[in-house]
Design a protein around this motif. Sequence first.
Motif, PDB file in Angstrom:
ATOM      1  N   LYS A  63       0.851  -1.183   0.000  1.00 38.38           N
ATOM      2  CA  LYS A  63       0.000   0.000   0.000  1.00 38.38           C
ATOM      3  C   LYS A  63       0.885   1.231   0.000  1.00 38.38           C
ATOM      4  O   LYS A  63       1.866   1.310   0.751  1.00 38.38           O
ATOM      5  CB  LYS A  63      -0.913   0.042   1.226  1.00 38.38           C
ATOM      6  CG  LYS A  63      -1.891   1.221   1.216  1.00 38.38           C
ATOM      7  CD  LYS A  63      -2.818   1.211   2.419  1.00 38.38           C
ATOM      8  CE  LYS A  63      -2.199   1.893   3.607  1.00 38.38           C
ATOM      9  NZ  LYS A  63      -3.182   2.069   4.732  1.00 38.38           N
ATOM     10  N   VAL A  64       0.553   2.183  -0.850  1.00 40.38           N
ATOM     11  CA  VAL A  64       1.310   3.427  -0.916  1.00 40.38           C
ATOM     12  C   VAL A  64       0.340   4.584  -0.688  1.00 40.38           C
ATOM     13  O   VAL A  64      -0.768   4.588  -1.218  1.00 40.38           O
ATOM     14  CB  VAL A  64       1.991   3.596  -2.294  1.00 40.38           C
ATOM     15  CG1 VAL A  64       2.612   4.976  -2.416  1.00 40.38           C
ATOM     16  CG2 VAL A  64       3.048   2.533  -2.501  1.00 40.38           C
ATOM     17  N   THR A  65       0.776   5.559   0.099  1.00 43.90           N
ATOM     18  CA  THR A  65       0.014   6.795   0.274  1.00 43.90           C
ATOM     19  C   THR A  65       0.845   7.963  -0.213  1.00 43.90           C
ATOM     20  O   THR A  65       2.087   7.886  -0.255  1.00 43.90           O
ATOM     21  CB  THR A  65      -0.393   6.997   1.737  1.00 43.90           C
ATOM     22  OG1 THR A  65       0.790   7.129   2.528  1.00 43.90           O
ATOM     23  CG2 THR A  65      -1.242   5.847   2.237  1.00 43.90           C
ATOM     24  N   GLN A  72       5.123  13.900   1.337  1.00 47.21           N
ATOM     25  CA  GLN A  72       5.564  12.617   1.852  1.00 47.21           C
ATOM     26  C   GLN A  72       4.765  11.477   1.225  1.00 47.21           C
ATOM     27  O   GLN A  72       3.565  11.598   0.963  1.00 47.21           O
ATOM     28  CB  GLN A  72       5.356  12.595   3.370  1.00 47.21           C
ATOM     29  CG  GLN A  72       5.795  11.319   4.062  1.00 47.21           C
ATOM     30  CD  GLN A  72       5.530  11.395   5.559  1.00 47.21           C
ATOM     31  OE1 GLN A  72       4.415  11.193   6.022  1.00 47.21           O
ATOM     32  NE2 GLN A  72       6.580  11.694   6.317  1.00 47.21           N
ATOM     33  N   SER A  73       5.467  10.359   1.027  1.00 49.01           N
ATOM     34  CA  SER A  73       4.809   9.120   0.640  1.00 49.01           C
ATOM     35  C   SER A  73       5.190   8.053   1.648  1.00 49.01           C
ATOM     36  O   SER A  73       6.345   7.986   2.091  1.00 49.01           O
ATOM     37  CB  SER A  73       5.239   8.694  -0.757  1.00 49.01           C
ATOM     38  OG  SER A  73       4.691   7.434  -1.091  1.00 49.01           O
ATOM     39  N   LEU A  74       4.227   7.229   2.011  1.00 41.53           N
ATOM     40  CA  LEU A  74       4.477   6.088   2.877  1.00 41.53           C
ATOM     41  C   LEU A  74       4.236   4.816   2.089  1.00 41.53           C
ATOM     42  O   LEU A  74       3.277   4.714   1.329  1.00 41.53           O
ATOM     43  CB  LEU A  74       3.563   6.125   4.106  1.00 41.53           C
ATOM     44  CG  LEU A  74       3.709   7.327   5.032  1.00 41.53           C
ATOM     45  CD1 LEU A  74       2.708   7.231   6.186  1.00 41.53           C
ATOM     46  CD2 LEU A  74       5.125   7.429   5.578  1.00 41.53           C
ATOM     47  N   PHE A  75       5.121   3.852   2.312  1.00 39.26           N
ATOM     48  CA  PHE A  75       5.053   2.562   1.618  1.00 39.26           C
ATOM     49  C   PHE A  75       4.896   1.497   2.685  1.00 39.26           C
ATOM     50  O   PHE A  75       5.741   1.380   3.573  1.00 39.26           O
ATOM     51  CB  PHE A  75       6.338   2.368   0.813  1.00 39.26           C
ATOM     52  CG  PHE A  75       6.444   1.059   0.106  1.00 39.26           C
ATOM     53  CD1 PHE A  75       7.211   0.031   0.637  1.00 39.26           C
ATOM     54  CD2 PHE A  75       5.817   0.843  -1.104  1.00 39.26           C
ATOM     55  CE1 PHE A  75       7.336  -1.183  -0.015  1.00 39.26           C
ATOM     56  CE2 PHE A  75       5.934  -0.362  -1.770  1.00 39.26           C
ATOM     57  CZ  PHE A  75       6.695  -1.376  -1.224  1.00 39.26           C
ATOM     58  N   HIS A  76       3.796   0.751   2.612  1.00 40.76           N
ATOM     59  CA  HIS A  76       3.506  -0.259   3.618  1.00 40.76           C
ATOM     60  C   HIS A  76       3.543  -1.645   2.984  1.00 40.76           C
ATOM     61  O   HIS A  76       3.010  -1.852   1.882  1.00 40.76           O
ATOM     62  CB  HIS A  76       2.102  -0.047   4.204  1.00 40.76           C
ATOM     63  CG  HIS A  76       1.848   1.323   4.728  1.00 40.76           C
ATOM     64  ND1 HIS A  76       2.143   1.706   6.026  1.00 40.76           N
ATOM     65  CD2 HIS A  76       1.326   2.414   4.119  1.00 40.76           C
ATOM     66  CE1 HIS A  76       1.800   2.966   6.196  1.00 40.76           C
ATOM     67  NE2 HIS A  76       1.307   3.428   5.066  1.00 40.76           N
ATOM     68  N   ILE A  77       4.132  -2.586   3.710  1.00 41.20           N
ATOM     69  CA  ILE A  77       4.037  -3.999   3.353  1.00 41.20           C
ATOM     70  C   ILE A  77       3.355  -4.698   4.523  1.00 41.20           C
ATOM     71  O   ILE A  77       3.904  -4.732   5.631  1.00 41.20           O
ATOM     72  CB  ILE A  77       5.414  -4.637   3.108  1.00 41.20           C
ATOM     73  CG1 ILE A  77       6.195  -3.852   2.059  1.00 41.20           C
ATOM     74  CG2 ILE A  77       5.251  -6.096   2.678  1.00 41.20           C
ATOM     75  CD1 ILE A  77       7.617  -4.382   1.846  1.00 41.20           C
ATOM     76  N   THR A  78       2.168  -5.228   4.296  1.00 40.35           N
ATOM     77  CA  THR A  78       1.470  -5.920   5.371  1.00 40.35           C
ATOM     78  C   THR A  78       1.839  -7.398   5.364  1.00 40.35           C
ATOM     79  O   THR A  78       2.283  -7.932   4.341  1.00 40.35           O
ATOM     80  CB  THR A  78      -0.055  -5.781   5.210  1.00 40.35           C
ATOM     81  OG1 THR A  78      -0.426  -6.310   3.924  1.00 40.35           O
ATOM     82  CG2 THR A  78      -0.489  -4.327   5.275  1.00 40.35           C
TER      83      THR A  78
END
Lengths: 112, 114
Positions: A63-65, A72-78
């Motif tokens: 998921k990327v915001t 800013q961008s946040l990159f999530h790996i669940t």
Amino acid sequence: SQKIEQNSEALNIQEGKTATLTCNYTNYSPAYLQWYRQDPGRGPVFLLLIRENEKEKRKERLKVTFDTTLKQSLFHITASQPTDSATYLCALATGGGNKLTFGTGTQLKVEL
Amino acid sequence: DVKVTQSSRYLVKRTGEKVFLECVQDMDHENMFWYRQDPGLGLRLIYFSYDVKMKEKGDIPEGYSVSREKKERFSLILESASTNQTSMYLCASSLPSGLTDTQYFGPGTRLTVL
């Protein structure tokens, strides 16, 4: 010129947890931002692109915001797995003509 | 799938030698790029090309030149290799702006200049 900041310190997390990586930029907001994965001794591989009018993008466990106010961008790996261990780079379009400026990347280590 | 290939994975050259790094892509992409990657400095753009016989300097072109005689091939030339050009060299290609600027990278060439 555009400056991109990614945490240079490695991020160590346990398997199954969510990894969150940060990309900050300093100047104008780009039309889009990209995330790439790079394994040791290999070229980067494209993962996701998010446009300035998109707040969030998902692809499987990723998921990327994109917050143009915070720059800013946040990159999530669940549900992270050891195979997610790699360096993750963010990239912004700069100067037109398809040029990208890459961050230095953040190394992620997912431990059992 | 896009495939970008580079002529060598590892290369060792001596100071002063002329070095050619070759890159070939098979997806008819207009844009091609050469980067070098060093620890702590990330990817830095050396040269890029929008079309055959067209080239533009990137952020660190000094000591390098390029050649693009055919659409699928983009060569990086080190006219007189120096030890500070020891690095990982990465080639990439992409479609023109307005479509998608996703870059597709080759496996890289690790060049050591002695």
